[in-house]
Scaffold this motif. Structure first.
Motif, PDB file in Angstrom:
ATOM      1  N   ARG A  54      51.244   6.159   5.415  1.00  0.00           N
ATOM      2  CA  ARG A  54      51.376   4.935   5.525  1.00  0.00           C
ATOM      3  C   ARG A  54      51.792   3.907   7.327  1.00  0.00           C
ATOM      4  O   ARG A  54      51.239   2.774   7.452  1.00  0.00           O
ATOM      5  CB  ARG A  54      52.670   4.722   5.063  1.00  0.00           C
ATOM      6  CG  ARG A  54      52.819   4.638   3.258  1.00  0.00           C
ATOM      7  CD  ARG A  54      53.419   4.361   2.364  1.00  0.00           C
ATOM      8  NE  ARG A  54      55.313   5.780   2.281  1.00  0.00           N
ATOM      9  CZ  ARG A  54      56.085   5.555   2.326  1.00  0.00           C
ATOM     10  NH1 ARG A  54      56.797   4.203   2.988  1.00  0.00           N
ATOM     11  NH2 ARG A  54      56.630   6.698   1.995  1.00  0.00           N
ATOM     12  N   GLN A  57      48.464   3.467   8.243  1.00  0.00           N
ATOM     13  CA  GLN A  57      48.245   1.928   7.842  1.00  0.00           C
ATOM     14  C   GLN A  57      48.699   1.238   8.043  1.00  0.00           C
ATOM     15  O   GLN A  57      47.817   0.554   8.893  1.00  0.00           O
ATOM     16  CB  GLN A  57      47.966   1.945   6.703  1.00  0.00           C
ATOM     17  CG  GLN A  57      48.164   0.475   5.616  1.00  0.00           C
ATOM     18  CD  GLN A  57      46.471   0.095   5.770  1.00  0.00           C
ATOM     19  OE1 GLN A  57      45.304   0.827   5.195  1.00  0.00           O
ATOM     20  NE2 GLN A  57      45.761  -0.835   6.293  1.00  0.00           N
ATOM     21  N   ARG A  58      49.403   1.182   8.631  1.00  0.00           N
ATOM     22  CA  ARG A  58      50.886   0.136   9.646  1.00  0.00           C
ATOM     23  C   ARG A  58      50.204   0.090  11.039  1.00  0.00           C
ATOM     24  O   ARG A  58      50.019  -1.107  11.810  1.00  0.00           O
ATOM     25  CB  ARG A  58      51.774   0.438   9.397  1.00  0.00           C
ATOM     26  CG  ARG A  58      52.517   0.090   8.103  1.00  0.00           C
ATOM     27  CD  ARG A  58      52.390  -1.003   7.662  1.00  0.00           C
ATOM     28  NE  ARG A  58      52.840  -2.220   8.433  1.00  0.00           N
ATOM     29  CZ  ARG A  58      52.540  -3.192   7.897  1.00  0.00           C
ATOM     30  NH1 ARG A  58      51.866  -3.881   7.270  1.00  0.00           N
ATOM     31  NH2 ARG A  58      53.564  -4.220   8.977  1.00  0.00           N
ATOM     32  N   ASP A  61      46.823  -2.215  10.770  1.00  0.00           N
ATOM     33  CA  ASP A  61      47.643  -3.270  10.423  1.00  0.00           C
ATOM     34  C   ASP A  61      48.252  -4.173  11.858  1.00  0.00           C
ATOM     35  O   ASP A  61      47.164  -4.992  12.453  1.00  0.00           O
ATOM     36  CB  ASP A  61      48.228  -3.869   9.403  1.00  0.00           C
ATOM     37  CG  ASP A  61      48.244  -3.574   8.124  1.00  0.00           C
ATOM     38  OD1 ASP A  61      47.204  -3.468   8.314  1.00  0.00           O
ATOM     39  OD2 ASP A  61      48.912  -3.319   7.459  1.00  0.00           O
ATOM     40  N   GLU A  64      44.834  -4.798  14.246  1.00  0.00           N
ATOM     41  CA  GLU A  64      43.892  -6.284  12.817  1.00  0.00           C
ATOM     42  C   GLU A  64      44.544  -7.220  13.816  1.00  0.00           C
ATOM     43  O   GLU A  64      44.215  -8.761  13.839  1.00  0.00           O
ATOM     44  CB  GLU A  64      43.915  -6.090  12.059  1.00  0.00           C
ATOM     45  CG  GLU A  64      42.778  -6.460  10.888  1.00  0.00           C
ATOM     46  CD  GLU A  64      42.682  -6.091   9.572  1.00  0.00           C
ATOM     47  OE1 GLU A  64      43.138  -6.600   8.968  1.00  0.00           O
ATOM     48  OE2 GLU A  64      42.465  -4.801   9.443  1.00  0.00           O
ATOM     49  N   ALA A  65      46.354  -6.981  13.283  1.00  0.00           N
ATOM     50  CA  ALA A  65      47.026  -9.022  13.637  1.00  0.00           C
ATOM     51  C   ALA A  65      46.750  -8.685  15.597  1.00  0.00           C
ATOM     52  O   ALA A  65      47.022 -10.309  15.253  1.00  0.00           O
ATOM     53  CB  ALA A  65      47.869  -7.662  13.527  1.00  0.00           C
ATOM     54  N   GLU A  81      52.939 -10.151  11.432  1.00  0.00           N
ATOM     55  CA  GLU A  81      52.462  -9.365  11.061  1.00  0.00           C
ATOM     56  C   GLU A  81      52.982  -8.395  12.726  1.00  0.00           C
ATOM     57  O   GLU A  81      53.329  -7.432  11.778  1.00  0.00           O
ATOM     58  CB  GLU A  81      50.556  -9.460  10.985  1.00  0.00           C
ATOM     59  CG  GLU A  81      50.328  -8.389   9.907  1.00  0.00           C
ATOM     60  CD  GLU A  81      50.504  -7.900   9.137  1.00  0.00           C
ATOM     61  OE1 GLU A  81      50.232  -6.607   8.604  1.00  0.00           O
ATOM     62  OE2 GLU A  81      50.910  -8.161   8.538  1.00  0.00           O
ATOM     63  N   ALA A  85      54.691  -5.084  11.365  1.00  0.00           N
ATOM     64  CA  ALA A  85      53.831  -3.994  11.472  1.00  0.00           C
ATOM     65  C   ALA A  85      54.751  -2.903  12.289  1.00  0.00           C
ATOM     66  O   ALA A  85      54.610  -1.785  12.246  1.00  0.00           O
ATOM     67  CB  ALA A  85      52.683  -4.262  11.813  1.00  0.00           C
TER      68      ALA A  85
END
Length: 177
Positions: A54, A57-58, A61, A64-65, A81, A85
């Motif tokens: 997790r 994954q964050r 993220d 990406e943000a 985001e 995150a």
């Protein structure tokens, strides 16, 4: 997160794969004591590996943000985001660090809970009864097994003395203090 922590969590991922393969072996299933030890370790390691997944994954993220921040239409959503995150990563980082602290081997043992009425006569015995019911409900909600080893009832419904044996996962670690 430091590279040494990442390496440690990657090694835990490899250990989880090793434990899964070992538990699938029929020879291990025949030895109940070994199977129980390995399955407990597997449950503990899988929780840590899941949290680390997790966290990664964050991290993805967040990257990406950050990349979407340049787009004018997506800038506001990207900032939200990024904030979410970052907060999740800080929380997960704390949980992961706490998970790496070595466990006390006694935490998994059974506990004996003694409740005795103090000075105060019937009122203290009633309080001891209320306290016993509170602990019994707590143990029930935790899924622990309780066994009354000794009890001495009061005349008005409480206890002069009550000794319980509480058994389950992490009982002593929860009740020790």
């Amino acid at each position: 997160m430091t590279p040494s922590l990442r390496d440690q969590f990657d090694r835990l991922g490899l250990r989880l794969a090793e434990l899964d393969a070992t538990l699938a072996d029929p020879a291990v299933s025949a030895d109940i004591k070994r199977w129980r030890t390995l399955s407990r370790e597997q449950a503990e390691v899988s929780g840590i590996v899941e949290r680390y997944a997790r966290y990664r994954q964050r991290e993805a993220d967040l990257a990406e943000a950050t990349a979407m921040q340049d787009d004018a239409e997506m800038a506001e959503m990207a900032r939200e985001e990024i904030a979410a995150a970052t907060a999740d990563m800080e929380r997960l980082h704390g949980e992961l660090q706490a998970a790496l602290i070595p466990k006390d081997p006694d935490d998994e043992r059974a506990a004996f809970l003694e409740i005795r009425a103090g000075t105060g006569g019937d009122e203290s015995a009633l309080f001891a009864g209320d306290l016993a019911r509170m602990y019994l409900r707590y143990c029930e909600r935790q899924g622990w097994r309780t066994e009354v080893l000794s009890q001495s009832d009061s005349e008005l419904g409480g206890y002069k003395e009550l000794v319980l044996r509480v058994d389950g996962d992490g009982v002593y670690g929860q009740l020790r203090f």
